[in-house]
Design a protein around this motif. Structure first.
Motif, PDB file in Angstrom:
ATOM      1  N   ALA A  61       0.675  -1.201   0.116  1.00  0.00           N
ATOM      2  CA  ALA A  61      -0.201   0.036  -0.139  1.00  0.00           C
ATOM      3  C   ALA A  61       0.813   1.217   0.097  1.00  0.00           C
ATOM      4  CB  ALA A  61      -0.910   0.027   1.324  1.00  0.00           C
ATOM      5  N   VAL A  71      -5.381   4.710  -2.614  1.00  0.00           N
ATOM      6  CA  VAL A  71      -5.236   3.353  -1.942  1.00  0.00           C
ATOM      7  C   VAL A  71      -6.250   3.176  -1.320  1.00  0.00           C
ATOM      8  CG1 VAL A  71      -3.633   1.933  -0.753  1.00  0.00           C
ATOM      9  CG2 VAL A  71      -2.763   3.400  -2.611  1.00  0.00           C
ATOM     10  N   ALA A  82      -5.559  -0.302  -5.470  1.00  0.00           N
ATOM     11  CA  ALA A  82      -4.937   1.030  -5.702  1.00  0.00           C
ATOM     12  C   ALA A  82      -5.345   1.460  -7.125  1.00  0.00           C
ATOM     13  CB  ALA A  82      -3.386   0.761  -5.746  1.00  0.00           C
TER      14      ALA A  82
END
Length: 441
Positions: A61, A71, A82
């Protein structure tokens, strides 16, 4: 000949050449490789089991945010989504898996995993990326970085998915149930890759159509009436009955399934009794069942239930002692590679890497829950391709008959990470650029 026809047929559907030049994609990937290898070694040294990929997900992330993606974490558990919107055009989903296996590593690598844990069943074990998901994640990061830096060369929406729990067949289903195709842009195309332990490092393999199998786990509890081993006539022996079931199950494939429809029924565990002179009151069989089509899958599962009951009736078991057949709910559906996408990518990769590095490969009876995404929406085009990971020296020794190759899930599996990550990142980037290429005005 088959491969030549496939390439020729795909040529009509593909505008050859990505919007970014081959050198641009290659150079961008080469520039990313040092940081990707650092990430790979970190992920390899710190693996996490299915449904526990917390630190792993956080790393991915963070990499996506740094590249400019929007994200969302904790999708379907530890999953990461994402999104990068870049004008009008198709939506492309690129997926990586994140989980490791309960395997104690024996590769001898300087960054080998030393992680140990206790599983949900109480077994203490090492933890290892024995299936190469660490190479998948490094490629995922390299691809999203490349595409973020090449926004002028494509138009559309990119959805990068980091999925948990592939190894137990639950992660894709969990992410879909948590709104992957409703909370986020629904893909027109889906891509993934898997490293291969039976192909030389840096080669690419594609199979059009069914590429990986339906995977079902089936438990059969065979009931009986226990007693003294010296007086079997006073019992109903579940071991004998279970043995009959095992033997008859073999006819499901050999006599009931079309020989041109691949199928596997394997009894992987036979558990019964505790000592020499006691006939137990039950036996347990654990099966793995593999197929491609839904029709074959149903025939096998129905046949297992029928055979278990039929053998029990033949053995004179009373109605309250019929075997209990349970199909586990962590079913993994077959993975289907669609056309024209498969043929187009075969042609694109052959043009980029050379005919000798791209091949048509046979389907396997292994399982991969990437197939859940296409099954959830068959309007999309979907492809998972393979990238060979066997180091050159090992491959040469294998071809000479001097070495047996460790398979995926082996404690000894150590792919050529440089070749896998660099090839897969360049291939995935080129594929995305082609799918999302800007339309001429």
């Amino acid at each position: 000949m088959i491969r030549s026809l496939l390439l020729a047929g795909a040529a009509a559907a593909l505008s050859i050449g990505a919007p970014a030049s081959a050198d641009e994609v290659h150079d961008a990937t080469t520039e990313e490789m040092p940081s990707l290898l650092t990430l790979y070694k970190d992920l390899h040294a710190h693996p996490e089991l299915s449904l526990h990929e917390n630190a792993t997900a956080a790393k991915l992330a963070a990499a996506a945010r740094a590249a400019g993606f929007t994200v969302t974490e904790h999708v379907g558990g530890t999953g990461v989504v994402a999104v990068l919107k870049n004008g009008d055009g198709p939506t492309l989903m690129i997926r990586t898996d994140m989980d490791a296996l309960p395997v104690t590593e024996e590769t001898g690598l300087p960054y080998a995993s030393k992680v140990r844990t206790t599983t949900a069943t109480g077994v203490e074990t090492g933890v290892m990326h024995a299936c190469g998901h660490d190479t998948h994640m490094a490629t995922w990061v390299g691809t999203l970085r490349n595409l973020a830096a090449m926004k002028d060369d494509w138009s559309g929406t990119l959805v990068m998915v980091a999925q948990p729990a592939e190894e137990i067949g639950k992660g894709a289903r969990m992410m879909l149930a948590d709104g992957l195709f409703t909370r986020f842009p629904k893909p027109d195309f889906a891509l993934a890759f898997h490293d291969a332990a039976n192909m030389p490092a840096g080669t690419i393999g594609i199979h059009s159509g069914y590429a990986l199998a339906n995977v079902d786990s089936v438990d059969i509890v065979v009931k009986g009436i226990g007693g003294h081993g010296a007086y079997p006539n006073a019992t109903k022996d579940p071991i004998v009955l279970a043995s009959r079931i095992v033997g008859t199950l073999q006819t499901l494939v050999s006599r009931e399934t079309d020989p041109q429809s691949p199928a596997v029924v394997t009894v992987g565990s036979f558990q019964a009794g505790a000592t020499h002179n006691v006939i137990p009151d039950k036996a347990t069989l654990l099966l793995t069942v593999r197929s491609y089509s839904d029709e074959t899958r149903k025939k096998l599962l129905d046949g297992i239930a029928r055979i278990a009951r039929g053998e029990a009736v033949a053995a004179g078991m009373p109605k309250d002692k019929m075997p209990v057949v349970t199909v586990k709910d962590d079913y993994t559906p077959a993975t289907y590679n669609t056309e024209p996408l498969s043929g187009e990518m075969m042609l694109l990769f052959a043009k980029r890497f050379g005919d000798d590095h791209v091949m048509q490969i046979p389907a396997t009876m292994g399982g991969e829950d990437f197939g859940q995404y296409y099954r959830a929406d068959k309007s999309m085009q979907s492809l998972i391709f393979m990238v060979g990971g066997v180091p050159k020296t090992q491959w040469e020794a294998f071809k000479k008959g001097e070495l047996e190759l460790p398979p995926l899930h082996s404690a000894h599996w150590a792919p050529d990470a440089v070749a896998v990550i660099s090839t897969a990142t360049e291939a995935m980037t080129a594929a995305a650029l082609d799918i999302l290429k800007k339309q001429k005005k």
